[in-house]
Design a protein around this motif. Structure first.
Motif: not given
Length: 468
Positions: A183-187, A202-210, A356-357
């Motif tokens: 969330v913080v990274a994407s926002e 650098l999204a090792r596990d993907g974007v908002l993967h949860m 909310v993101v």
């Protein structure tokens, strides 16, 4: 030595709500705070973060509507955006919050609080003087969480930004690298790309993967459309702060990325490292385990991020109301309803958590994803609908793109999860929160008719897709 009915360590929104609740219940309360009254949300998270993002969202919305689009000229005024952010952070001055404590009848002890024994807290002020305060009934830990900085070679020496430094930045770096995809990274990738930074994520596990898979796909695609380099699977191996102040990030595959600043946003850690937990048989630096009344032991409670149930301000405030009420009830010898959905129990933390993101597009979700419903062993059904197919979406914005999903518990015929991704969907999520919290049967939801033409028409379309 001063004595109160309740002592709260931490004056963020959670601590303030606990103290206010117990005072309204007829008890006395004191708050211990080592930084600013108002906490993370007021100065380094919720409020200034959304202020940073809102200007870009408003500009995007105007540009998606013919007529308004032609009236908009130029780009964002960065100084004005940062100035508005400063206003929402009260210019990092807590005078207004302290005034509220006074008006609410809550005592304030400024300094670092440490638990030294049962119901005893020692407060060390900035000048080194100490004061001891004791509680007749309860001590509540509401110290929140801090940014987790992982053990990557050279990272700590490079003095990276965390969420705090990023949200409070006085200048916009030409190049910003972000470690993380949550969330913080994407926002912040959204905000700083809008403000003119060249952002590498650098999204090792993907974007908002949860979230549901379609969420990360749409947000990542939108970020890339805005010029953000989204590197899914990329992992930092080492970091170096160069003599000229720039940062070099070497990935595990040997590739090197240069940036002017580096944001680390991969998770949170509890603010319990120097709280005196060892004096009462607990482990310093650990998350505090609680029951549904937020109780750790017979006199110690923990609310908000620090108990790791849900790391969201609104859920922390919800916990605060529950813990405040239960402390008052127990202090007065009144019966406490600990049953599921009882007034003193924070059971919505497990069933109906809205989030909310504030990316572009926005993400709004509550309850379970399909993956979590499967992991829980539910007999469930997933219903999807293209948000762009509603008449309200076409009116709302040209080229509207979005998606909606509801997860239905087929045994009980109630919704247990709801996710929206699309422009301006944040204001739509509370309807789903009510449906899930109230366990409203699908058959009853047919009678909740959405207004036409609004984006909320998606509720009717989802029910039609589900069938009678």
């Amino acid at each position: 030595m001063s004595t109160y009915d309740v002592i709260v360590i931490g004056a963020g929104p959670v601590g303030e709500n606990v103290a206010d609740r117990v005072v309204q219940g007829g008890l006395t309360a004191a708050i211990v705070e080592r930084e600013l009254v108002g906490g993370e949300c007021s100065y380094w998270a919720c409020m200034p973060t959304k202020a940073l993002l809102r200007s870009g969202a408003a500009l995007r919305a105007a540009r998606q509507v013919p007529g308004a689009r032609e009236a908009v000229t130029g780009e964002l005024d960065v100084a004005a955006v940062l100035g508005r952010r400063d206003d929402f952070a009260s210019h990092w001055n807590d005078e207004g919050q302290v005034s509220w404590l006074d008006s609410a009848g809550i005592a304030l002890h400024r300094g670092h609080g440490r638990i030294t024994g049962d119901r005893v807290v020692e407060v060390t002020a900035a000048d080194g003087t100490t004061t001891t305060v004791t509680a007749r009934h309860a001590v509540v830990v509401a110290t929140g969480s801090g940014a987790l900085v992982p053990d990557i070679e050279g990272l700590r020496d490079a003095k990276p930004w965390t969420s705090r430094e990023t949200v409070a930045a006085k200048e916009v770096p030409a190049r910003l690298a972000v470690i993380g995809g949550g969330v913080v990274a994407s926002e912040m990738a959204t905000a700083f790309s809008q403000l003119g930074s060249s952002v590498t994520m650098l999204a090792r596990d993907g974007v908002l993967h949860m979230q549901e898979p379609f969420v990360g796909e749409q947000v990542a695609a939108s970020l890339q459309d805005k010029g953000v380099s989204v590197r899914v699977g990329a992992e930092a191996g080492s970091v170096k702060r160069n003599e000229d102040g720039t940062v070099s990030i070497t990935l595990t595959d040997g590739e090197q990325i240069e940036a002017d600043e580096l944001l680390v946003a991969i998770g949170r850690t509890p603010n319990t490292q120097d709280l005196g937990l060892e004096n009462i048989g607990l482990t310093p630096g650990s998350w505090l385990t609680v029951d549904d009344t937020m109780r750790v032991n017979d006199w110690l409670y923990a609310a908000g991020d620090v108990n790791r149930r849900v790391l969201l301000t609104h859920q922390g405030k919800y916990q605060a109301r529950a813990v405040g009420d239960v402390i008052v009830a127990r202090a007065k010898g009144e019966p406490v309803d600990d049953a599921p959905w009882g007034r003193h129990a924070a059971t919505a933390d497990e069933r109906a958590v809205p989030q909310v993101v504030f990316t572009d597009p926005e993400v709004a979700s509550v309850g379970l994803t399909a993956a979590k419903a499967e992991a829980a062993g539910l007999n469930f059904r997933v219903v999807d609908y293209d948000l762009a197919a509603t008449a309200g979406s076409a009116v709302h914005a040209e080229g509207y793109r979005g998606h909606a999903r509801m997860v239905v518990d087929e045994d009980r015929k109630v919704i247990v999860g709801f996710t929206l991704v699309g422009p301006d969907v944040a204001e739509m999520i509370h309807a789903a929160t009510i449906a899930i919290t109230g366990e409203v049967p699908i058959d009853r939801l047919w009678h909740a008719v959405p207004a036409f033409p609004t984006v909320s028409e998606v509720w009717l379309r989802l029910l039609e897709a589900y069938g009678r």
